[in-house]
Motif scaffolding. Sequence first.
Motif, PDB file in Angstrom:
ATOM      1  N   ASN A  48     -46.147  24.376  83.740  1.00  0.00           N
ATOM      2  CA  ASN A  48     -47.142  25.630  82.857  1.00  0.00           C
ATOM      3  C   ASN A  48     -45.219  24.916  82.053  1.00  0.00           C
ATOM      4  OD1 ASN A  48     -49.561  26.358  82.937  1.00  0.00           O
ATOM      5  ND2 ASN A  48     -48.193  27.593  84.542  1.00  0.00           N
ATOM      6  N   MET A  49     -43.951  24.534  82.567  1.00  0.00           N
ATOM      7  CA  MET A  49     -43.074  25.003  81.931  1.00  0.00           C
ATOM      8  C   MET A  49     -42.445  23.389  82.486  1.00  0.00           C
ATOM      9  SD  MET A  49     -42.148  27.693  79.772  1.00  0.00           S
ATOM     10  CE  MET A  49     -40.737  27.338  79.706  1.00  0.00           C
ATOM     11  N   ASP A  50     -41.553  23.300  81.498  1.00  0.00           N
ATOM     12  CA  ASP A  50     -40.576  21.594  81.739  1.00  0.00           C
ATOM     13  C   ASP A  50     -39.509  22.096  82.343  1.00  0.00           C
ATOM     14  OD1 ASP A  50     -39.559  18.944  82.172  1.00  0.00           O
ATOM     15  OD2 ASP A  50     -39.740  19.122  79.875  1.00  0.00           O
ATOM     16  N   PRO A  51     -39.025  21.990  83.742  1.00  0.00           N
ATOM     17  CA  PRO A  51     -38.278  21.717  84.181  1.00  0.00           C
ATOM     18  C   PRO A  51     -37.146  20.990  84.706  1.00  0.00           C
ATOM     19  CG  PRO A  51     -39.146  22.862  86.018  1.00  0.00           C
ATOM     20  CD  PRO A  51     -40.561  21.964  84.748  1.00  0.00           C
ATOM     21  N   LEU A  52     -36.064  20.575  83.264  1.00  0.00           N
ATOM     22  CA  LEU A  52     -34.972  19.225  84.019  1.00  0.00           C
ATOM     23  C   LEU A  52     -34.132  19.751  85.450  1.00  0.00           C
ATOM     24  CD1 LEU A  52     -33.694  16.770  82.741  1.00  0.00           C
ATOM     25  CD2 LEU A  52     -32.026  18.198  81.473  1.00  0.00           C
ATOM     26  N   LEU A  69     -32.628  23.406  84.694  1.00  0.00           N
ATOM     27  CA  LEU A  69     -33.251  24.206  82.823  1.00  0.00           C
ATOM     28  C   LEU A  69     -34.440  24.088  83.104  1.00  0.00           C
ATOM     29  CD1 LEU A  69     -32.055  25.441  80.214  1.00  0.00           C
ATOM     30  CD2 LEU A  69     -31.748  23.528  79.326  1.00  0.00           C
ATOM     31  N   GLU A  70     -35.365  24.968  82.386  1.00  0.00           N
ATOM     32  CA  GLU A  70     -36.351  25.094  82.121  1.00  0.00           C
ATOM     33  C   GLU A  70     -36.681  25.199  80.513  1.00  0.00           C
ATOM     34  OE1 GLU A  70     -38.209  28.390  83.878  1.00  0.00           O
ATOM     35  OE2 GLU A  70     -39.119  27.761  85.444  1.00  0.00           O
ATOM     36  N   VAL A  71     -37.584  24.903  80.078  1.00  0.00           N
ATOM     37  CA  VAL A  71     -37.740  24.145  78.617  1.00  0.00           C
ATOM     38  C   VAL A  71     -39.408  23.947  78.390  1.00  0.00           C
ATOM     39  CG1 VAL A  71     -35.614  23.403  77.670  1.00  0.00           C
ATOM     40  CG2 VAL A  71     -37.596  21.979  78.537  1.00  0.00           C
ATOM     41  N   PRO A  72     -39.563  24.409  77.463  1.00  0.00           N
ATOM     42  CA  PRO A  72     -41.074  24.159  76.541  1.00  0.00           C
ATOM     43  C   PRO A  72     -41.343  22.689  76.768  1.00  0.00           C
ATOM     44  CG  PRO A  72     -40.168  25.620  75.327  1.00  0.00           C
ATOM     45  CD  PRO A  72     -38.804  26.001  76.984  1.00  0.00           C
ATOM     46  N   GLY A  92     -43.729  18.639  73.025  1.00  0.00           N
ATOM     47  CA  GLY A  92     -44.070  20.237  73.098  1.00  0.00           C
ATOM     48  C   GLY A  92     -44.677  21.012  73.250  1.00  0.00           C
ATOM     49  N   PRO A  93     -44.797  22.806  73.121  1.00  0.00           N
ATOM     50  CA  PRO A  93     -45.858  23.025  74.404  1.00  0.00           C
ATOM     51  C   PRO A  93     -47.000  23.722  72.936  1.00  0.00           C
ATOM     52  CG  PRO A  93     -43.627  24.384  72.764  1.00  0.00           C
ATOM     53  CD  PRO A  93     -43.565  22.670  73.059  1.00  0.00           C
ATOM     54  N   ALA A  94     -48.017  23.820  73.686  1.00  0.00           N
ATOM     55  CA  ALA A  94     -49.766  24.177  72.874  1.00  0.00           C
ATOM     56  C   ALA A  94     -48.808  25.855  71.986  1.00  0.00           C
ATOM     57  CB  ALA A  94     -50.996  24.172  73.276  1.00  0.00           C
ATOM     58  N   ASP A  95     -48.370  26.254  72.535  1.00  0.00           N
ATOM     59  CA  ASP A  95     -47.935  27.884  71.977  1.00  0.00           C
ATOM     60  C   ASP A  95     -46.275  27.685  72.239  1.00  0.00           C
ATOM     61  OD1 ASP A  95     -47.812  30.233  71.813  1.00  0.00           O
ATOM     62  OD2 ASP A  95     -49.890  30.480  72.810  1.00  0.00           O
ATOM     63  N   GLU A  96     -46.104  27.714  70.591  1.00  0.00           N
ATOM     64  CA  GLU A  96     -44.517  28.075  71.115  1.00  0.00           C
ATOM     65  C   GLU A  96     -44.001  29.333  71.668  1.00  0.00           C
ATOM     66  OE1 GLU A  96     -42.563  25.655  70.396  1.00  0.00           O
ATOM     67  OE2 GLU A  96     -43.211  24.052  69.140  1.00  0.00           O
ATOM     68  N   GLU A  97     -44.695  30.145  71.354  1.00  0.00           N
ATOM     69  CA  GLU A  97     -44.597  31.762  71.917  1.00  0.00           C
ATOM     70  C   GLU A  97     -44.316  31.756  73.084  1.00  0.00           C
ATOM     71  OE1 GLU A  97     -46.725  34.492  69.905  1.00  0.00           O
ATOM     72  OE2 GLU A  97     -46.171  34.564  68.160  1.00  0.00           O
ATOM     73  N   TRP A 104     -50.362  17.718  72.072  1.00  0.00           N
ATOM     74  CA  TRP A 104     -50.776  16.702  71.729  1.00  0.00           C
ATOM     75  C   TRP A 104     -51.178  15.823  70.260  1.00  0.00           C
ATOM     76  CZ3 TRP A 104     -51.514  14.275  76.371  1.00  0.00           C
ATOM     77  CH2 TRP A 104     -50.908  15.394  77.384  1.00  0.00           C
ATOM     78  N   SER A 105     -50.894  16.132  69.587  1.00  0.00           N
ATOM     79  CA  SER A 105     -50.882  16.245  68.171  1.00  0.00           C
ATOM     80  C   SER A 105     -49.604  15.979  67.381  1.00  0.00           C
ATOM     81  CB  SER A 105     -51.679  17.283  66.740  1.00  0.00           C
ATOM     82  OG  SER A 105     -49.841  18.211  67.340  1.00  0.00           O
ATOM     83  N   HIS A 106     -48.629  15.990  68.435  1.00  0.00           N
ATOM     84  CA  HIS A 106     -47.056  15.423  68.069  1.00  0.00           C
ATOM     85  C   HIS A 106     -46.628  15.194  68.957  1.00  0.00           C
ATOM     86  CE1 HIS A 106     -47.483  19.332  64.866  1.00  0.00           C
ATOM     87  NE2 HIS A 106     -46.014  18.445  64.566  1.00  0.00           N
TER      88      HIS A 106
END
Length: 262
Positions: A48-52, A69-72, A92-97, A104-106
């Motif tokens: 659900n999140m993107d750990p580096l 480091l966890e980033v969306p 990027g995340p579908a929900d920025e909040e 999938w649009s960016h």
Amino acid sequence: VTFKLEADAKTGDTQLVEQGRVDGIAYNETIWSTRFVGERAYIVTFQNMDPLWTIDLSNPENPRIMGELEVPGVSTYIHPLSDNAILTIGLGPADEETGLGLDWSHTRLSLFNVTNFSDPQLGDVLSLTPVIDPEDGWTWAWSEATWEHKAFQYWAPKGMLAIPINTYRYDYWYDSDDKYHYEYQWVSKLIIVNITEDSLEIHGEIDHSGFYDDSGQRWWNSYNIRRSIFMGDYVYAISHGGVTATNLDTMEETASVELPTP
């Protein structure tokens, strides 16, 4: 897991033998990208999140996790800029909040500061789309550079990155006689981005959409810009429809050739 080549004592045959491993990196997550740079390794996992993850490989028999480091969102390809910075491409995340899901649009570019290898930090982020309003009937956009490193064209002498990004939509209408008409609209661009270790900024774009005005001649992924190459003060964009040469200072097209359609 790290391996080394070792000759079998009895047969003399060369085989791969496990040398070291790191276990328990991210339970229930999927590895989306990895990059090995000398005695360092970077791994991106995702659920659900993107750990580096930063991993020390200086002792191959005992690789060690140094930082996380966890980033969306998620990174699908990692490119080292220097010992202090890495550049990634992904979604990027579908929900920025909440930071959950994937947009999938960016296509998203991210800079990470790894000066302190044990404490990686997210720097600048840039989300790219080939159209002004991706919700105006366009399907999800994509860049081949997110899964094919040959489409990811970074040129260090000018600090520039070129990545293709594409989308399409199905448009229809009724004329005055109530007759149904339709067409596919294709968008195929090469985005040029100025890259430093601290910043990401769009330099300009090259548009191949004009090669595909006749929707009957193209279908699905046959309209993408596939590759690009920097040569001196120019960048060349190559798609199924044609090849263009563009001046990097003015971003003006200086030459083009249309490729025949089978």
